[in-house]
Design a protein around this motif. Structure first.
Motif, PDB file in Angstrom:
ATOM      1  N   LEU A  90       9.926  -4.961   4.251  1.00  0.00           N
ATOM      2  CA  LEU A  90      11.210  -4.385   3.859  1.00  0.00           C
ATOM      3  C   LEU A  90      12.281  -4.745   4.884  1.00  0.00           C
ATOM      4  O   LEU A  90      13.432  -5.021   4.524  1.00  0.00           O
ATOM      5  N   SER A  91      11.906  -4.767   6.152  1.00  0.00           N
ATOM      6  CA  SER A  91      12.828  -5.183   7.209  1.00  0.00           C
ATOM      7  C   SER A  91      13.266  -6.624   6.997  1.00  0.00           C
ATOM      8  O   SER A  91      14.449  -6.956   7.119  1.00  0.00           O
ATOM      9  N   LEU A  92      12.310  -7.482   6.649  1.00  0.00           N
ATOM     10  CA  LEU A  92      12.637  -8.887   6.385  1.00  0.00           C
ATOM     11  C   LEU A  92      13.584  -9.002   5.202  1.00  0.00           C
ATOM     12  O   LEU A  92      14.581  -9.737   5.250  1.00  0.00           O
ATOM     13  N   LEU A  93      13.291  -8.270   4.117  1.00  0.00           N
ATOM     14  CA  LEU A  93      14.110  -8.364   2.914  1.00  0.00           C
ATOM     15  C   LEU A  93      15.526  -7.855   3.155  1.00  0.00           C
ATOM     16  O   LEU A  93      16.476  -8.323   2.524  1.00  0.00           O
ATOM     17  N   SER A  94      15.689  -6.912   4.058  1.00  0.00           N
ATOM     18  CA  SER A  94      17.015  -6.364   4.330  1.00  0.00           C
ATOM     19  C   SER A  94      17.824  -7.247   5.278  1.00  0.00           C
ATOM     20  O   SER A  94      19.051  -7.205   5.277  1.00  0.00           O
ATOM     21  N   CYS A 147      10.782  -4.855  -4.048  1.00  0.00           N
ATOM     22  CA  CYS A 147      11.823  -5.033  -3.041  1.00  0.00           C
ATOM     23  C   CYS A 147      12.355  -3.706  -2.510  1.00  0.00           C
ATOM     24  O   CYS A 147      13.048  -3.687  -1.491  1.00  0.00           O
ATOM     25  N   THR A 148      12.061  -2.604  -3.176  1.00  0.00           N
ATOM     26  CA  THR A 148      12.533  -1.304  -2.711  1.00  0.00           C
ATOM     27  C   THR A 148      11.555  -0.658  -1.731  1.00  0.00           C
ATOM     28  O   THR A 148      11.957   0.126  -0.881  1.00  0.00           O
ATOM     29  N   SER A 149      10.267  -1.001  -1.843  1.00  0.00           N
ATOM     30  CA  SER A 149       9.267  -0.413  -0.948  1.00  0.00           C
ATOM     31  C   SER A 149       8.764  -1.403   0.095  1.00  0.00           C
ATOM     32  O   SER A 149       8.156  -0.996   1.093  1.00  0.00           O
ATOM     33  N   GLY A 150       8.995  -2.706  -0.150  1.00  0.00           N
ATOM     34  CA  GLY A 150       8.472  -3.704   0.768  1.00  0.00           C
ATOM     35  C   GLY A 150       6.962  -3.841   0.673  1.00  0.00           C
ATOM     36  O   GLY A 150       6.286  -4.086   1.680  1.00  0.00           O
ATOM     37  N   ARG A 151       6.425  -3.671  -0.529  1.00  0.00           N
ATOM     38  CA  ARG A 151       4.983  -3.758  -0.738  1.00  0.00           C
ATOM     39  C   ARG A 151       4.654  -4.889  -1.700  1.00  0.00           C
ATOM     40  O   ARG A 151       5.431  -5.199  -2.606  1.00  0.00           O
ATOM     41  N   VAL A 152       3.480  -5.491  -1.504  1.00  0.00           N
ATOM     42  CA  VAL A 152       2.955  -6.449  -2.470  1.00  0.00           C
ATOM     43  C   VAL A 152       2.346  -5.662  -3.620  1.00  0.00           C
ATOM     44  O   VAL A 152       1.446  -4.838  -3.408  1.00  0.00           O
ATOM     45  N   VAL A 153       2.846  -5.898  -4.823  1.00  0.00           N
ATOM     46  CA  VAL A 153       2.352  -5.201  -6.011  1.00  0.00           C
ATOM     47  C   VAL A 153       1.065  -5.848  -6.501  1.00  0.00           C
ATOM     48  O   VAL A 153       0.092  -5.167  -6.842  1.00  0.00           O
TER      49      VAL A 153
END
Length: 288
Positions: free
Chosen positions: A273-277, A134-140
């Protein structure tokens, strides 16, 4: 999660029980080390203990439907008492406040349907369950995926057929795998779809809303996409240079959405990340 209940669950769910048990064992070992040490060594063990606690808390959040993590308040009291001793011994203040790990389970979803009306039904469902940062907006990592078909109880409208090309005859006798369907949604902290209100409505024709706790976020309206003529997935993918082999295939659309959301914006940060914010459904993810 008990042994009996785990027997009916897929491996990608049940594997989290030994992980949780392993972290719990690590916490127990570190508590003994913290208690028996002093000075700089106590501080080092205490920092490691805090990280283990936060990992366990995050795991419990991500898999809250299946994992029951014991109350950590007693552990918190112990850590605070040890932090006081550290300050007295070496003059270093250490905060034992919980720190977010920033990982969550995101379920990317798409449906193909018999039409757009209130009485229409889903006939194809694709979903990919992922662990996201959630901090980088990447799929781990991708955890599990599903793509299934279902014979509807109503006709497929000409407009819907023109979009996805699925005939009712090709769906004869087919049903969604409801066990997989339920596990995916109950394992998610957030569900993401392009025009989420529509996909959620279709999902709820099959899966009651009160059977899972994840909230929905919309990759169509909760994301700051480039200025385009519209927010259709076709338009977005073309503008961002994402090749689509089979448009309006549910799984292909999920993959396209995932690829688009992980691209970097010009001003920095991914579209995910934009979506999560921006998405109200995502706000509590940051606290874990």
């Amino acid at each position: 999660m008990t042994t009996e209940s785990a027997a009916n669950l897929p491996d990608w769910v049940t594997c989290n029980l030994p992980i949780a048990q392993g972290i719990k064992g690590e916490i127990d070992r570190l508590c003994n080390l913290v208690h028996d040490s002093s000075g700089d060594q106590k501080l080092s063990y205490l920092m490691t203990l805090a990280h283990a606690r936060d990992r366990l808390r995050n795991l419990g959040f991500r898999w809250s439907h299946y994992l029951r993590i014991s109350d950590l308040s007693d552990l918190g009291k112990f850590m605070r008492s040890q932090a006081i001793k550290v300050e007295r011994e070496i003059g270093v203040k250490f905060s034992v406040a919980q720190k977010p790990v920033g990982r969550a389970n995101a379920l990317f979803v798409d449906t193909e349907t018999t039409g757009l009306g209130l009485d229409d039904e889903p006939i194809s469902l694709a979903a990919v369950l992922t662990e996201i940062d959630c901090t980088s907006g990447r799929v781990v990592q991708e955890i599990a995926s599903y793509h299934g078909f279902r014979e509807p109880h109503c006709k497929i409208s000409p407009g819907a057929f023109a979009v996805h090309g699925i005939t009712k005859a090709s769906l004869s006798g087919k049903e969604f795998d409801l066990m997989m369907f339920v596990c995916l949604f109950q394992s998610a902290n957030i569900c993401i779809a392009h025009n989420a209100s529509f996909d959620a409505r279709m999902i709820h024709r099959i899966l009651p809303r009160d059977s899972y706790t994840a909230q929905w976020a919309c990759s169509c309206w909760d994301v700051e996409w480039p200025s385009l003529g519209n927010r259709k997935l076709d338009t977005i993918s073309e503008a961002l240079g994402i090749h689509r082999t089979t448009p309006h295939d549910a799984m292909a659309d999920v993959r396209t959405m995932m690829n688009a959301l992980q691209l970097e914006k010009h001003e920095g940060g991914t579209y995910l990340l934009s979506l999560l914010s921006r998405a109200s459904a995502a706000r509590k993810l940051a606290s874990f």
